[in-house]
Scaffold this motif. Structure first.
Motif, PDB file in Angstrom:
ATOM      1  N   UNK A 157       0.867  -1.174   0.000  1.00  0.00           N
ATOM      2  CA  UNK A 157       0.000   0.000   0.000  1.00  0.00           C
ATOM      3  C   UNK A 157       0.904   1.225   0.000  1.00  0.00           C
ATOM      4  N   UNK A 158       1.046   1.810  -1.174  1.00  0.00           N
ATOM      5  CA  UNK A 158       1.946   2.957  -1.315  1.00  0.00           C
ATOM      6  C   UNK A 158       1.337   4.222  -0.731  1.00  0.00           C
ATOM      7  N   UNK A 159       0.034   4.234  -0.478  1.00  0.00           N
ATOM      8  CA  UNK A 159      -0.625   5.455  -0.002  1.00  0.00           C
ATOM      9  C   UNK A 159      -0.096   5.888   1.364  1.00  0.00           C
ATOM     10  N   UNK A 160       0.303   4.933   2.200  1.00  0.00           N
ATOM     11  CA  UNK A 160       0.828   5.280   3.522  1.00  0.00           C
ATOM     12  C   UNK A 160       2.174   5.985   3.377  1.00  0.00           C
ATOM     13  N   UNK A 161       3.067   5.410   2.541  1.00  0.00           N
ATOM     14  CA  UNK A 161       4.361   6.049   2.294  1.00  0.00           C
ATOM     15  C   UNK A 161       4.159   7.426   1.672  1.00  0.00           C
ATOM     16  N   UNK A 162       3.228   7.505   0.749  1.00  0.00           N
ATOM     17  CA  UNK A 162       2.928   8.762   0.064  1.00  0.00           C
ATOM     18  C   UNK A 162       2.435   9.799   1.076  1.00  0.00           C
ATOM     19  N   UNK A 191       4.254  13.378   2.154  1.00  0.00           N
ATOM     20  CA  UNK A 191       3.568  14.679   2.127  1.00  0.00           C
ATOM     21  C   UNK A 191       3.650  15.336   3.499  1.00  0.00           C
ATOM     22  N   UNK A 192       3.440  14.548   4.544  1.00  0.00           N
ATOM     23  CA  UNK A 192       3.509  15.055   5.907  1.00  0.00           C
ATOM     24  C   UNK A 192       4.896  15.639   6.206  1.00  0.00           C
ATOM     25  N   UNK A 193       5.948  14.923   5.806  1.00  0.00           N
ATOM     26  CA  UNK A 193       7.320  15.385   6.012  1.00  0.00           C
ATOM     27  C   UNK A 193       7.564  16.696   5.273  1.00  0.00           C
ATOM     28  N   UNK A 194       7.110  16.772   4.018  1.00  0.00           N
ATOM     29  CA  UNK A 194       7.290  17.990   3.230  1.00  0.00           C
ATOM     30  C   UNK A 194       6.559  19.171   3.865  1.00  0.00           C
ATOM     31  N   UNK A 195       5.349  18.938   4.364  1.00  0.00           N
ATOM     32  CA  UNK A 195       4.591  20.012   5.013  1.00  0.00           C
ATOM     33  C   UNK A 195       5.307  20.513   6.266  1.00  0.00           C
ATOM     34  N   UNK A 196       5.874  19.593   7.055  1.00  0.00           N
ATOM     35  CA  UNK A 196       6.622  19.991   8.252  1.00  0.00           C
ATOM     36  C   UNK A 196       7.856  20.806   7.878  1.00  0.00           C
ATOM     37  N   UNK A 197       8.544  20.419   6.809  1.00  0.00           N
ATOM     38  CA  UNK A 197       9.721  21.163   6.348  1.00  0.00           C
ATOM     39  C   UNK A 197       9.325  22.577   5.932  1.00  0.00           C
TER      40      UNK A 197
END
Length: 116
Positions: A94-99, A103-109
């Motif tokens: 399930x790639x959606x979890x990694x995806x 996105x979460x990491x990018x938003x935090x950055x």
């Protein structure tokens, strides 16, 4: 027919979680979560989406272990769910979890950069 395949998918998801965590003793299989099961309209094929805790090697080993146990898993499903024919099982990550994590990491950055 779509409603029935969704119902079978939900039932399979519940049973697969239990079968994988309690019945399979393959050391290659790590910590697996069954995130979704998509059953084809004719109930012939079930795509089982999984997420695996660990690195890429652990993910691949888990997939190999599950593929090896496919026959056993299918027969267990056949005993637990009353269907004329048990669907063929295909395991996929399930790639959606990694995806979502990416996105979460990018938003935090972005948030951190904006605060600086």
């Amino acid at each position: 027919m779509k409603i029935r395949s969704n119902r079978v998918g939900e039932q399979m998801k519940k049973e697969l979680g239990e079968i994988i965590s309690r019945k399979i003793k393959d050391p290659r299989i790590g910590f697996v979560t069954v995130t979704d099961v998509e059953v084809s309209g004719d109930l012939q094929i079930a795509k089982v989406f999984i997420s695996v805790l660990g690195d890429e090697e652990q993910r691949q080993n888990t997939l190999k272990g599950l593929s090896k146990a496919k026959g056993f898993i299918r027969s267990e499903i056949g005993q637990r769910i009353r269907l004329r024919k048990t669907p063929e099982i295909l395991f996929e990550f399930d790639e959606s979890i990694d995806y979502g994590n990416r996105i979460d990491t990018l938003l935090h950055q972005l948030r951190r950069e904006n605060q600086e």
